[in-house]
Enzyme design. Structure first.
Site, PDB file in Angstrom:
ATOM      1  N   SER A 271     -11.841  -5.014   9.725  1.00  0.00           N
ATOM      2  CA  SER A 271     -11.302  -4.626   8.420  1.00  0.00           C
ATOM      3  C   SER A 271      -9.878  -4.129   8.625  1.00  0.00           C
ATOM      4  O   SER A 271      -9.442  -3.898   9.752  1.00  0.00           O
ATOM      5  CB  SER A 271     -12.148  -3.504   7.834  1.00  0.00           C
ATOM      6  OG  SER A 271     -12.065  -2.379   8.686  1.00  0.00           O
ATOM      7  N   LYS A 272      -9.193  -3.962   7.522  1.00  0.00           N
ATOM      8  CA  LYS A 272      -7.833  -3.450   7.578  1.00  0.00           C
ATOM      9  C   LYS A 272      -7.800  -2.096   8.298  1.00  0.00           C
ATOM     10  O   LYS A 272      -6.967  -1.849   9.159  1.00  0.00           O
ATOM     11  CB  LYS A 272      -7.336  -3.264   6.139  1.00  0.00           C
ATOM     12  CG  LYS A 272      -5.952  -3.766   5.928  1.00  0.00           C
ATOM     13  CD  LYS A 272      -5.554  -3.565   4.470  1.00  0.00           C
ATOM     14  CE  LYS A 272      -4.094  -3.904   4.324  1.00  0.00           C
ATOM     15  NZ  LYS A 272      -3.800  -5.233   3.910  1.00  0.00           N
ATOM     16  N   ARG A 273      -8.770  -1.254   7.913  1.00  0.00           N
ATOM     17  CA  ARG A 273      -8.786   0.092   8.485  1.00  0.00           C
ATOM     18  C   ARG A 273      -9.054   0.048   9.980  1.00  0.00           C
ATOM     19  O   ARG A 273      -8.391   0.682  10.776  1.00  0.00           O
ATOM     20  CB  ARG A 273      -9.846   0.940   7.781  1.00  0.00           C
ATOM     21  CG  ARG A 273      -9.465   2.400   7.703  1.00  0.00           C
ATOM     22  CD  ARG A 273     -10.679   3.271   7.511  1.00  0.00           C
ATOM     23  NE  ARG A 273     -11.689   2.948   8.517  1.00  0.00           N
ATOM     24  CZ  ARG A 273     -12.994   2.988   8.292  1.00  0.00           C
ATOM     25  NH1 ARG A 273     -13.462   3.276   7.109  1.00  0.00           N
ATOM     26  NH2 ARG A 273     -13.848   2.704   9.265  1.00  0.00           N
ATOM     27  N   LYS A 274     -10.049  -0.740  10.328  1.00  0.00           N
ATOM     28  CA  LYS A 274     -10.431  -0.851  11.726  1.00  0.00           C
ATOM     29  C   LYS A 274      -9.258  -1.390  12.573  1.00  0.00           C
ATOM     30  O   LYS A 274      -8.979  -0.883  13.655  1.00  0.00           O
ATOM     31  CB  LYS A 274     -11.613  -1.804  11.840  1.00  0.00           C
ATOM     32  CG  LYS A 274     -12.340  -1.659  13.112  1.00  0.00           C
ATOM     33  CD  LYS A 274     -13.813  -1.883  12.938  1.00  0.00           C
ATOM     34  CE  LYS A 274     -14.575  -1.117  14.001  1.00  0.00           C
ATOM     35  NZ  LYS A 274     -15.997  -1.081  13.703  1.00  0.00           N
ATOM     36  N   GLU A 276      -6.121  -1.166  11.963  1.00  0.00           N
ATOM     37  CA  GLU A 276      -5.101  -0.131  12.103  1.00  0.00           C
ATOM     38  C   GLU A 276      -5.488   0.871  13.180  1.00  0.00           C
ATOM     39  O   GLU A 276      -4.674   1.252  14.019  1.00  0.00           O
ATOM     40  CB  GLU A 276      -4.879   0.578  10.762  1.00  0.00           C
ATOM     41  CG  GLU A 276      -3.690   0.002  10.025  1.00  0.00           C
ATOM     42  CD  GLU A 276      -3.761   0.236   8.525  1.00  0.00           C
ATOM     43  OE1 GLU A 276      -4.337   1.266   8.109  1.00  0.00           O
ATOM     44  OE2 GLU A 276      -3.248  -0.613   7.775  1.00  0.00           O
TER      45      GLU A 276
END
Ligand code: GLU
Length: 516
Positions: A271-274, A276
């Site tokens: 995911s985007k968060r992961k 990052e």
């Protein structure tokens, strides 16, 4: 397969193009080129609420950067009304194809495969509250419940007439049949089947008259004569709705291939968060800005879910096109091995000429200066625009860096004298008898003509000194390196001295002798 293969990359401009999106584009591109087919770019911009202004431009720029040039699609993103297109199936923005979606929606209603629904959000919520049970925590708007709602299946003719006259807002919903199994053959996953039991009566046309993704996607894939839909696995659950739509519209569905999810190295979907958290750039724009080698990125992405069937890793675009096949795309998640991507970048970078990389470095410095510096000193300015000098920096550091901007970090000392000296190396290498030895070396090289200030000569002189004193190489090399570069390790010392030039080296040695 004949030359009429037509595939499309159909991003929604809801944000910057994701690296996973670029993989989808690449697989479509490789498939099209392999079969001598057509690669279409279609912008799925019907979701007004999630529309991001700069996204369209970013998609075009990112594809161009990666060298994946669509055969059909928008040429440039201009003012909404003034799009330029290539190809005979346009317009290629869904926002400019509105009329046809509404037309097909009413065709579906007339044929009894869809219906008008007038329920408000509150009414749908209250139906859910009423029917919610432990076994069914999220009741659907479906064959079980639709007869309790306000729609063209339950309202009388006069009631419907009245709503029409009032101009009441409605949506068009797909009448998903009860108790059916929808099956299709996925080119990657094999036979896939879904029970209609699990499906909502999908909204096809929204209150604002715009289609949802599902209707627009099917109408356009048919209208643009797409033969193969190649997209991410996250769209697999939408496929049964699409299959029903094709059936109800009387169309042959295209072949489908759902690409494996992209997984984070630490497990789970990337995911985007992961990403990052793990320091992995997410947007293609980040790769462009950090000057990744685009061929390295393309090569890496090609292998993110596909394999050529042997152990080759470095593949040219021509080889990828020649060898690509959907059959060799894997089913299980593809791990985004960031270290491997850096390895690819190193390989491709090392294959490029020093002059070429130097020109890129020059541009990079022009654009953002030197790392950690607000402005450039006179010397830095001069060296940053000297392409021969930059090529020298490249030559000495090429084997030691993974990404272009790292030349400037690892090679900061080339541009100007170090401001401080690495403490640990000083403690270890700068002893009582060091200054005398360094001074001796300095005096010897001070006498060299410009033309003689070369790595081999500089090394010969050092050898002479250490041999005369009966000490090891390191006794002089280490302090010289610290004095000149500020650090205890780095590229070949003598080549470094040669590149820096006599005057600069003498000056740096003088400073170190004073300070250390
Ligand atoms: N617009 C969808 C997306 O953003 C396209 C999915 C598909 O290829 O059908 O990815």
């Amino acid at each position: 397969m004949s030359s009429k293969v037509r595939v499309r990359f159909a991003p929604s401009p809801t944000g910057l193009l994701h690296i996973g999106g670029l993989r989808t584009a690449l697989y479509n591109y490789l498939f099209a080129r392999h079969h001598g087919g057509t690669f279409v770019l279609r912008i799925e911009d019907t979701d007004q609420a999630r529309y991001v202004e700069e996204a369209g431009q970013d998609i075009l720029e990112s594809l161009a950067w990666a060298g994946l040039h669509p055969d059909e699609g928008p040429v440039a993103v201009r003012d909404e009304q003034e799009q330029e297109y290539k190809g005979n199936y346009g317009p290629y923005h869904q926002s400019r194809r509105r009329d046809r979606y509404a037309m097909y929606a009413s065709q579906l209603v007339d044929a009894g495969y869809a219906y008008y629904a007038y329920d408000t959000v509150e009414e749908i919520e209250s139906m859910r509250d009423r029917l919610r049970t432990a076994e069914n925590p999220n009741p659907k708007y479906d064959a079980q419940t639709r007869m309790q709602m306000r729609n063209s299946l339950t309202l009388s003719e006069p009631e419907l007439q009245e709503l029409l006259e009032e101009g009441a807002e409605y949506v068009v919903r797909l009448k998903v049949p009860a108790g059916e199994t929808v099956q299709f053959e996925d080119l990657v996953r094999g036979p896939v089947s879904f029970e209609t039991e699990g499906l909502d009566d999908q909204v096809l046309l929204k209150g604002d008259g715009l289609p949802t993704y599902h209707l627009a996607n099917v109408v356009d894939d048919h209208g643009m004569e797409i033969t193969h839909v190649i997209r991410g696995e996250e769209w697999l659950s939408s496929a049964p709705k699409h299959i029903l739509l094709y059936r109800y519209l009387g169309w042959e569905p295209p072949a489908m291939a759902h690409l494996p999810l992209i997984m984070s190295p630490s497990g789970g979907k990337l995911s985007k968060r992961k990403a990052e958290e793990e320091g992995i750039p997410v947007n293609v724009r980040d790769y462009r800005r950090e000057r990744y080698d685009r061929d390295a990125v393309v090569n890496f992405l090609a292998l993110l879910g596909w394999s050529p069937g042997d152990d080759r890793e470095l593949l040219t675009l021509e080889e990828m096109i020649r060898d690509f096949s959907v059959e060799r795309v894997g089913k299980s998640g593809a791990i985004f091995d960031f270290k491997k991507l850096l390895w690819f970048n190193e390989q491709y970078m090392r294959n490029r000429s020093d002059a070429e990389l130097a020109a890129e470095l020059e541009e990079l410095i022009r654009e953002r200066g030197l790392p950690g510096k607000d402005s450039l000193t006179e010397m830095e300015q001069q060296r940053a625009t000297d392409t021969d000098f930059l090529a020298g920096v490249v030559r000495l550091l090429k084997e030691r860096v993974s990404l272009l901007p790292e030349f400037l970090e690892a090679g900061a000392f080339f541009f100007d004298a170090p401001v401080d000296f690495d403490e640990k190396s000083v403690r270890k290498g700068w002893k009582e008898d060091t200054p005398a030895r360094v001074s001796l070396y300095r005096d010897r090289i001070a006498g060299l003509e410009d033309a003689a200030f070369r790595a081999d000569e500089l090394k010969r002189i050092l050898t002479e000194i250490v041999e005369a004193e009966g000490v090891g190489f390191g006794k002089l090399m280490m302090p010289l390196r610290v004095a000149v570069t500020g650090a205890g390790s780095g590229p070949d010392l003598f080549e470094t001295l040669e590149l820096l030039g006599r005057d600069e080296v003498l000056q740096r040695l003088g400073t170190a002798l004073e300070k250390l």
